[in-house]
Scaffold this motif. Structure first.
Motif, PDB file in Angstrom:
ATOM      1  N   ARG A 255      55.451  25.360  55.393  1.00  0.00           N
ATOM      2  CA  ARG A 255      54.260  25.733  54.625  1.00  0.00           C
ATOM      3  C   ARG A 255      53.324  24.552  54.456  1.00  0.00           C
ATOM      4  NH1 ARG A 255      56.749  28.777  49.568  1.00  0.00           N
ATOM      5  NH2 ARG A 255      58.164  27.040  49.805  1.00  0.00           N
ATOM      6  N   MET A 256      53.876  23.360  54.217  1.00  0.00           N
ATOM      7  CA  MET A 256      53.052  22.164  54.049  1.00  0.00           C
ATOM      8  C   MET A 256      52.327  21.821  55.350  1.00  0.00           C
ATOM      9  SD  MET A 256      53.249  21.064  50.958  1.00  0.00           S
ATOM     10  CE  MET A 256      52.888  19.337  50.979  1.00  0.00           C
ATOM     11  N   VAL A 257      53.037  21.867  56.460  1.00  0.00           N
ATOM     12  CA  VAL A 257      52.411  21.570  57.753  1.00  0.00           C
ATOM     13  C   VAL A 257      51.331  22.599  58.056  1.00  0.00           C
ATOM     14  CG1 VAL A 257      52.841  21.489  60.241  1.00  0.00           C
ATOM     15  CG2 VAL A 257      54.386  20.329  58.674  1.00  0.00           C
ATOM     16  N   GLY A 258      51.570  23.853  57.750  1.00  0.00           N
ATOM     17  CA  GLY A 258      50.559  24.896  57.959  1.00  0.00           C
ATOM     18  C   GLY A 258      49.321  24.669  57.109  1.00  0.00           C
ATOM     19  N   ALA A 259      49.513  24.307  55.848  1.00  0.00           N
ATOM     20  CA  ALA A 259      48.381  24.043  54.963  1.00  0.00           C
ATOM     21  C   ALA A 259      47.585  22.832  55.440  1.00  0.00           C
ATOM     22  CB  ALA A 259      48.872  23.825  53.537  1.00  0.00           C
ATOM     23  N   ILE A 260      48.281  21.790  55.851  1.00  0.00           N
ATOM     24  CA  ILE A 260      47.594  20.600  56.366  1.00  0.00           C
ATOM     25  C   ILE A 260      46.829  20.944  57.637  1.00  0.00           C
ATOM     26  CG2 ILE A 260      47.984  18.332  57.395  1.00  0.00           C
ATOM     27  CD1 ILE A 260      50.292  18.001  55.345  1.00  0.00           C
ATOM     28  N   GLY A 261      47.410  21.761  58.493  1.00  0.00           N
ATOM     29  CA  GLY A 261      46.730  22.179  59.721  1.00  0.00           C
ATOM     30  C   GLY A 261      45.449  22.954  59.438  1.00  0.00           C
ATOM     31  N   VAL A 262      45.488  23.854  58.464  1.00  0.00           N
ATOM     32  CA  VAL A 262      44.290  24.617  58.101  1.00  0.00           C
ATOM     33  C   VAL A 262      43.215  23.683  57.555  1.00  0.00           C
ATOM     34  CG1 VAL A 262      43.391  26.365  56.508  1.00  0.00           C
ATOM     35  CG2 VAL A 262      45.499  26.793  57.754  1.00  0.00           C
ATOM     36  N   ILE A 263      43.613  22.720  56.730  1.00  0.00           N
ATOM     37  CA  ILE A 263      42.653  21.754  56.184  1.00  0.00           C
ATOM     38  C   ILE A 263      42.023  20.943  57.313  1.00  0.00           C
ATOM     39  CG2 ILE A 263      42.468  19.650  54.788  1.00  0.00           C
ATOM     40  CD1 ILE A 263      44.566  20.944  52.915  1.00  0.00           C
ATOM     41  N   ILE A 264      42.819  20.524  58.280  1.00  0.00           N
ATOM     42  CA  ILE A 264      42.292  19.752  59.414  1.00  0.00           C
ATOM     43  C   ILE A 264      41.327  20.601  60.242  1.00  0.00           C
ATOM     44  CG2 ILE A 264      42.947  18.699  61.623  1.00  0.00           C
ATOM     45  CD1 ILE A 264      45.452  17.618  60.190  1.00  0.00           C
ATOM     46  N   ILE A 265      41.639  21.870  60.440  1.00  0.00           N
ATOM     47  CA  ILE A 265      40.749  22.754  61.194  1.00  0.00           C
ATOM     48  C   ILE A 265      39.390  22.841  60.512  1.00  0.00           C
ATOM     49  CG2 ILE A 265      40.341  25.184  61.790  1.00  0.00           C
ATOM     50  CD1 ILE A 265      43.371  25.350  62.406  1.00  0.00           C
ATOM     51  N   PHE A 266      39.373  23.035  59.185  1.00  0.00           N
ATOM     52  CA  PHE A 266      38.102  23.114  58.471  1.00  0.00           C
ATOM     53  C   PHE A 266      37.382  21.772  58.457  1.00  0.00           C
ATOM     54  CE2 PHE A 266      39.854  27.072  56.765  1.00  0.00           C
ATOM     55  CZ  PHE A 266      38.746  27.896  56.909  1.00  0.00           C
ATOM     56  N   ALA A 267      38.120  20.677  58.397  1.00  0.00           N
ATOM     57  CA  ALA A 267      37.498  19.348  58.424  1.00  0.00           C
ATOM     58  C   ALA A 267      36.820  19.101  59.772  1.00  0.00           C
ATOM     59  CB  ALA A 267      38.537  18.271  58.139  1.00  0.00           C
ATOM     60  N   ILE A 268      37.462  19.464  60.863  1.00  0.00           N
ATOM     61  CA  ILE A 268      36.863  19.294  62.187  1.00  0.00           C
ATOM     62  C   ILE A 268      35.635  20.192  62.330  1.00  0.00           C
ATOM     63  CG2 ILE A 268      37.228  19.703  64.657  1.00  0.00           C
ATOM     64  CD1 ILE A 268      40.129  18.773  64.224  1.00  0.00           C
ATOM     65  N   GLY A 269      35.720  21.416  61.852  1.00  0.00           N
ATOM     66  CA  GLY A 269      34.561  22.314  61.893  1.00  0.00           C
ATOM     67  C   GLY A 269      33.390  21.773  61.107  1.00  0.00           C
ATOM     68  N   THR A 270      33.664  21.219  59.926  1.00  0.00           N
ATOM     69  CA  THR A 270      32.610  20.621  59.107  1.00  0.00           C
ATOM     70  C   THR A 270      31.985  19.432  59.825  1.00  0.00           C
ATOM     71  OG1 THR A 270      33.732  21.322  57.092  1.00  0.00           O
ATOM     72  CG2 THR A 270      32.102  19.564  56.880  1.00  0.00           C
ATOM     73  N   PHE A 271      32.813  18.579  60.417  1.00  0.00           N
ATOM     74  CA  PHE A 271      32.312  17.423  61.156  1.00  0.00           C
ATOM     75  C   PHE A 271      31.421  17.859  62.317  1.00  0.00           C
ATOM     76  CE2 PHE A 271      32.794  14.353  64.630  1.00  0.00           C
ATOM     77  CZ  PHE A 271      32.253  13.232  64.019  1.00  0.00           C
ATOM     78  N   VAL A 272      31.826  18.889  63.047  1.00  0.00           N
ATOM     79  CA  VAL A 272      31.034  19.366  64.183  1.00  0.00           C
ATOM     80  C   VAL A 272      29.679  19.884  63.705  1.00  0.00           C
ATOM     81  CG1 VAL A 272      30.901  21.188  65.938  1.00  0.00           C
ATOM     82  CG2 VAL A 272      32.997  19.867  65.660  1.00  0.00           C
ATOM     83  N   ILE A 273      29.670  20.624  62.603  1.00  0.00           N
ATOM     84  CA  ILE A 273      28.417  21.165  62.081  1.00  0.00           C
ATOM     85  C   ILE A 273      27.503  20.043  61.589  1.00  0.00           C
ATOM     86  CG2 ILE A 273      27.421  22.535  60.207  1.00  0.00           C
ATOM     87  CD1 ILE A 273      29.877  24.401  60.546  1.00  0.00           C
ATOM     88  N   VAL A 274      28.065  19.081  60.878  1.00  0.00           N
ATOM     89  CA  VAL A 274      27.260  17.988  60.326  1.00  0.00           C
ATOM     90  C   VAL A 274      26.684  17.117  61.440  1.00  0.00           C
ATOM     91  CG1 VAL A 274      27.416  15.857  58.980  1.00  0.00           C
ATOM     92  CG2 VAL A 274      28.427  17.946  58.102  1.00  0.00           C
ATOM     93  N   GLU A 275      27.461  16.844  62.474  1.00  0.00           N
ATOM     94  CA  GLU A 275      27.027  15.942  63.539  1.00  0.00           C
ATOM     95  C   GLU A 275      26.318  16.654  64.692  1.00  0.00           C
ATOM     96  OE1 GLU A 275      27.147  12.614  63.474  1.00  0.00           O
ATOM     97  OE2 GLU A 275      27.923  12.800  61.440  1.00  0.00           O
ATOM     98  N   SER A 276      26.128  17.951  64.619  1.00  0.00           N
ATOM     99  CA  SER A 276      25.559  18.686  65.745  1.00  0.00           C
ATOM    100  C   SER A 276      24.078  18.392  65.962  1.00  0.00           C
ATOM    101  CB  SER A 276      25.759  20.186  65.562  1.00  0.00           C
ATOM    102  OG  SER A 276      25.020  20.631  64.447  1.00  0.00           O
ATOM    103  N   HIS A 277      23.401  17.862  64.967  1.00  0.00           N
ATOM    104  CA  HIS A 277      21.978  17.581  65.121  1.00  0.00           C
ATOM    105  C   HIS A 277      21.725  16.319  65.943  1.00  0.00           C
ATOM    106  CE1 HIS A 277      23.060  14.922  61.819  1.00  0.00           C
ATOM    107  NE2 HIS A 277      22.014  14.196  62.147  1.00  0.00           N
ATOM    108  N   TYR A 278      22.695  15.430  66.054  1.00  0.00           N
ATOM    109  CA  TYR A 278      22.500  14.159  66.734  1.00  0.00           C
ATOM    110  C   TYR A 278      22.265  14.369  68.225  1.00  0.00           C
ATOM    111  CZ  TYR A 278      23.345   9.552  68.629  1.00  0.00           C
ATOM    112  OH  TYR A 278      23.204   8.370  69.290  1.00  0.00           O
ATOM    113  N   GLY A 279      21.173  13.796  68.731  1.00  0.00           N
ATOM    114  CA  GLY A 279      20.881  13.863  70.153  1.00  0.00           C
ATOM    115  C   GLY A 279      20.179  15.132  70.602  1.00  0.00           C
TER     116      GLY A 279
END
Length: 64
Positions: free
Chosen positions: A21-45
């Protein structure tokens, strides 16, 4: 431990282990963190509107 009402001797499930359960929760958090990073940095270039993108200098050409 077996189910006392089931004559087949089926084992009782103890559920999902806490580590899984802990690994699953951490994985979901990482997925949302990567998605947020992609959205925030998508304007560059990127240049918008697209009519301005045709004016971008891609380098110098010296004719050789």
């Amino acid at each position: 431990m077996f189910d006392p009402v089931d004559e087949r001797g089926v084992p009782i499930s103890r559920g999902i282990p806490k580590a899984v359960r802990m690994v699953g929760a951490i994985g979901v958090i990482i997925i949302f963190a990567i998605g947020t990073f992609v959205i925030v940095e998508s304007h560059y270039g990127h240049i918008w509107p697209s009519t301005h993108s045709m004016r971008v200098r891609l380098g110098t050409y010296n004719g050789t």
